[in-house]
Scaffold this motif. Structure first.
Motif, PDB file in Angstrom:
ATOM      1  N   UNK A  92      -0.882   8.363   1.443  1.00 44.34           N
ATOM      2  CA  UNK A  92      -1.904   9.024   0.629  1.00 44.34           C
ATOM      3  C   UNK A  92      -2.235  10.387   1.206  1.00 44.34           C
ATOM      4  N   UNK A  93      -2.806  11.239   0.410  1.00 42.31           N
ATOM      5  CA  UNK A  93      -3.254  12.526   0.883  1.00 42.31           C
ATOM      6  C   UNK A  93      -4.665  12.388   1.448  1.00 42.31           C
ATOM      7  N   UNK A  94      -5.056  13.375   2.248  1.00 39.86           N
ATOM      8  CA  UNK A  94      -6.399  13.362   2.820  1.00 39.86           C
ATOM      9  C   UNK A  94      -7.458  13.301   1.729  1.00 39.86           C
ATOM     10  N   UNK A  95      -7.191  13.967   0.617  1.00 38.48           N
ATOM     11  CA  UNK A  95      -8.165  13.984  -0.482  1.00 38.48           C
ATOM     12  C   UNK A  95      -8.412  12.589  -1.046  1.00 38.48           C
ATOM     13  N   UNK A  96      -7.427  11.709  -0.969  1.00 38.95           N
ATOM     14  CA  UNK A  96      -7.622  10.350  -1.466  1.00 38.95           C
ATOM     15  C   UNK A  96      -8.591   9.577  -0.586  1.00 38.95           C
ATOM     16  N   UNK A  97      -8.488   9.770   0.718  1.00 38.00           N
ATOM     17  CA  UNK A  97      -9.456   9.140   1.619  1.00 38.00           C
ATOM     18  C   UNK A  97     -10.831   9.768   1.436  1.00 38.00           C
ATOM     19  N   UNK A 106      -6.859  -0.118   6.469  1.00 37.44           N
ATOM     20  CA  UNK A 106      -5.932  -1.132   6.980  1.00 37.44           C
ATOM     21  C   UNK A 106      -4.555  -1.028   6.334  1.00 37.44           C
ATOM     22  N   UNK A 107      -4.530  -0.718   5.049  1.00 35.33           N
ATOM     23  CA  UNK A 107      -3.253  -0.656   4.335  1.00 35.33           C
ATOM     24  C   UNK A 107      -2.394   0.501   4.830  1.00 35.33           C
ATOM     25  N   UNK A 108      -3.023   1.640   5.068  1.00 34.95           N
ATOM     26  CA  UNK A 108      -2.242   2.838   5.386  1.00 34.95           C
ATOM     27  C   UNK A 108      -2.120   3.122   6.880  1.00 34.95           C
ATOM     28  N   UNK A 109      -2.853   2.371   7.682  1.00 36.59           N
ATOM     29  CA  UNK A 109      -2.734   2.498   9.141  1.00 36.59           C
ATOM     30  C   UNK A 109      -2.592   1.097   9.730  1.00 36.59           C
ATOM     31  N   UNK A 110      -1.395   0.528   9.651  1.00 36.60           N
ATOM     32  CA  UNK A 110      -1.197  -0.852  10.117  1.00 36.60           C
ATOM     33  C   UNK A 110      -1.521  -1.047  11.590  1.00 36.60           C
ATOM     34  N   UNK A 111      -1.495   0.026  12.373  1.00 30.74           N
ATOM     35  CA  UNK A 111      -1.829  -0.098  13.788  1.00 30.74           C
ATOM     36  C   UNK A 111      -3.268  -0.551  14.008  1.00 30.74           C
ATOM     37  N   UNK A 112      -4.132  -0.359  13.014  1.00 27.27           N
ATOM     38  CA  UNK A 112      -5.526  -0.790  13.168  1.00 27.27           C
ATOM     39  C   UNK A 112      -5.631  -2.293  13.387  1.00 27.27           C
ATOM     40  N   UNK A 113      -4.636  -3.043  12.926  1.00 27.03           N
ATOM     41  CA  UNK A 113      -4.663  -4.492  13.130  1.00 27.03           C
ATOM     42  C   UNK A 113      -4.573  -4.857  14.613  1.00 27.03           C
ATOM     43  N   UNK A 114      -4.011  -3.981  15.401  1.00 22.47           N
ATOM     44  CA  UNK A 114      -3.904  -4.248  16.833  1.00 22.47           C
ATOM     45  C   UNK A 114      -5.284  -4.445  17.453  1.00 22.47           C
ATOM     46  N   UNK A 168     -12.517  -0.022   4.033  1.00 20.45           N
ATOM     47  CA  UNK A 168     -11.837  -0.599   5.196  1.00 20.45           C
ATOM     48  C   UNK A 168     -10.446  -1.115   4.824  1.00 20.45           C
ATOM     49  N   UNK A 169     -10.318  -1.681   3.646  1.00 22.50           N
ATOM     50  CA  UNK A 169      -9.007  -2.159   3.194  1.00 22.50           C
ATOM     51  C   UNK A 169      -8.032  -1.001   3.017  1.00 22.50           C
ATOM     52  N   UNK A 170      -8.553   0.139   2.589  1.00 22.30           N
ATOM     53  CA  UNK A 170      -7.704   1.327   2.447  1.00 22.30           C
ATOM     54  C   UNK A 170      -7.204   1.791   3.812  1.00 22.30           C
ATOM     55  N   UNK A 223       3.462  -4.358   7.357  1.00 22.96           N
ATOM     56  CA  UNK A 223       4.313  -3.213   7.065  1.00 22.96           C
ATOM     57  C   UNK A 223       4.758  -3.178   5.604  1.00 22.96           C
ATOM     58  N   UNK A 224       4.974  -4.339   4.980  1.00 26.36           N
ATOM     59  CA  UNK A 224       5.494  -4.349   3.618  1.00 26.36           C
ATOM     60  C   UNK A 224       4.597  -3.640   2.611  1.00 26.36           C
ATOM     61  N   UNK A 225       3.249  -3.783   2.678  1.00 24.02           N
ATOM     62  CA  UNK A 225       2.424  -3.035   1.732  1.00 24.02           C
ATOM     63  C   UNK A 225       2.183  -1.596   2.163  1.00 24.02           C
ATOM     64  N   UNK A 226       2.733  -1.209   3.316  1.00 26.23           N
ATOM     65  CA  UNK A 226       2.538   0.143   3.832  1.00 26.23           C
ATOM     66  C   UNK A 226       3.360   1.096   2.968  1.00 26.23           C
ATOM     67  N   UNK A 227       2.687   1.875   2.144  1.00 24.72           N
ATOM     68  CA  UNK A 227       3.343   2.681   1.119  1.00 24.72           C
ATOM     69  C   UNK A 227       4.350   3.660   1.706  1.00 24.72           C
TER      70      UNK A 227
END
Length: 343
Positions: A23-28, A56-64, A52-54, A15-19
């Motif tokens: 980001x906007x859709x255009x960034x993805x 993981x960073x913005x959707x921490x639920x993916x770690x589940x 993939x790192x992008x 959660x801590x690196x979760x900005x």
């Protein structure tokens, strides 16, 4: 990867690196345009680590999805092989492909979900029952235009990204266990959609387990929860694999949720989910195939139209009308009375 012993601890670790500012859709979309960094020509996870790192960073639920996953009742993933993670990311990339397509880069949008070496499903192979939509660009255009017509702007696209990120977290043994701990025994469930629906209704579980969803705000959270509460699976209905009683959740859905796009959004997630179903560590890119994208979309629109009618349909007539409509499209020479006579 998450080192915590509970799902909540996993969320705390990421959660801590979760900005604070997402980001906007255009960034993805831009991340999918970077040359020489993976893509469909280098489809494996290792070649696409930056992407993939992008995620993981913005959707921490993916770690589940990196934990112990029950892919279907009684069947669990092989330890150390997080296939459900790659399937989920694949579904999200399929959504991004549609976004890129509707933003004007039609070639890239279509290539993302049809290009590369896909064995017998590659564009250059003789099509069989399932047709790579790279060979049917007009059908893909029609799909994207119809889908995008229900999204009013950036926030709607982002909410769909979040929806796809969390749609199968209930397959996690740890997630279901944590949710069930908050419920009386008679309400506990092993069903992954019901587990997610229960978590979406609990503010503490939202904070602990679903931070991306929590940030969408109360109205969008409620809409996602209402969709999952139907416990309805469009692909299973389309193939005649579910019983009449399985439509009860749809019939009980408030008419307002049919009219405001909640139901359509929920049903569309199945299409993107199937697009990512074959994704794995060696090939993370989704596949758009004709019967799924066009066939399920058509069936979905028919179903939504039927539920939009005045009055409340009974489950039997809704079930029959849906299958009858699909049958007539597949066999246009048969009249409705002929089909009814066979039934």
């Amino acid at each position: 990867f998450c080192q915590g012993t509970t799902v909540g601890q996993c969320m705390e670790e990421v959660y801590s690196p979760y900005a604070k500012a997402r980001p906007r859709m255009d960034e993805f979309a831009a991340a999918l345009r970077v040359p020489n960094q993976g893509g469909v020509e280098k489809p494996d996870a290792e070649s696409n680590q930056a992407l993939l790192q992008m995620f993981d960073m913005h959707f921490p639920e993916l770690r589940i999805y990196r934990g112990q996953i029950q892919t279907s009742p009684g069947i669990e993933e092989i330890k150390g092989s997080p296939t459900e993670y790659y399937r989920t990311v694949g579904a999200m990339i399929a959504l991004l492909a549609a976004y890129i397509y509707m933003k004007g880069d039609e070639q890239l949008g279509l290539e993302i979900c049809t290009g590369g070496n896909r064995g017998p499903m590659s564009k250059d192979k003789v099509p069989g029952k399932f047709i790579n939509m790279g060979n049917k660009p007009e059908a893909y255009r029609k799909f994207c235009q119809e889908f995008a017509s229900g999204l009013k702007g950036e926030e709607d696209w982002w909410a769909m990204m979040v929806f796809l990120a969390v749609h199968d977290v209930g397959k996690s043994n740890a997630f279901r266990m944590r949710v069930n701990q908050t419920l009386p025994p008679m309400q506990r469930t092993d069903d992954h959609d019901r587990a997610l629906a229960n978590a979406l209704r609990d503010p503490e579980l939202l904070e602990e387990l679903l931070p991306s969803v929590r940030r969408l705000g109360p109205e969008r959270i409620q809409r996602i929860a209402d969709g999952f509460a139907t416990n309805f699976q469009l692909p299973q209905l389309g193939q005649g694999e579910i019983s009449v009683i399985s439509l009860a959740g749809l019939i009980d859905l408030p008419k307002a949720r049919v009219m405001d796009g909640t139901l359509s959004t929920y049903l569309y997630h199945s299409i993107f989910d199937i697009a990512g179903a074959a994704c794995n560590e060696k090939f993370i890119w989704p596949l758009a195939i004709l019967p799924v994208y066009s066939g399920f979309q058509s069936s979905m629109l028919d179903l939504v139209d039927r539920l939009s009618d005045s009055g409340k349909p009974d489950s039997r007539s809704l079930y029959f009308d849906f299958l009858n409509c699909a049958f007539k499209k597949a066999y246009p020479d048969f009249e409705e009375n002929t089909f009814k006579g066979l039934c």
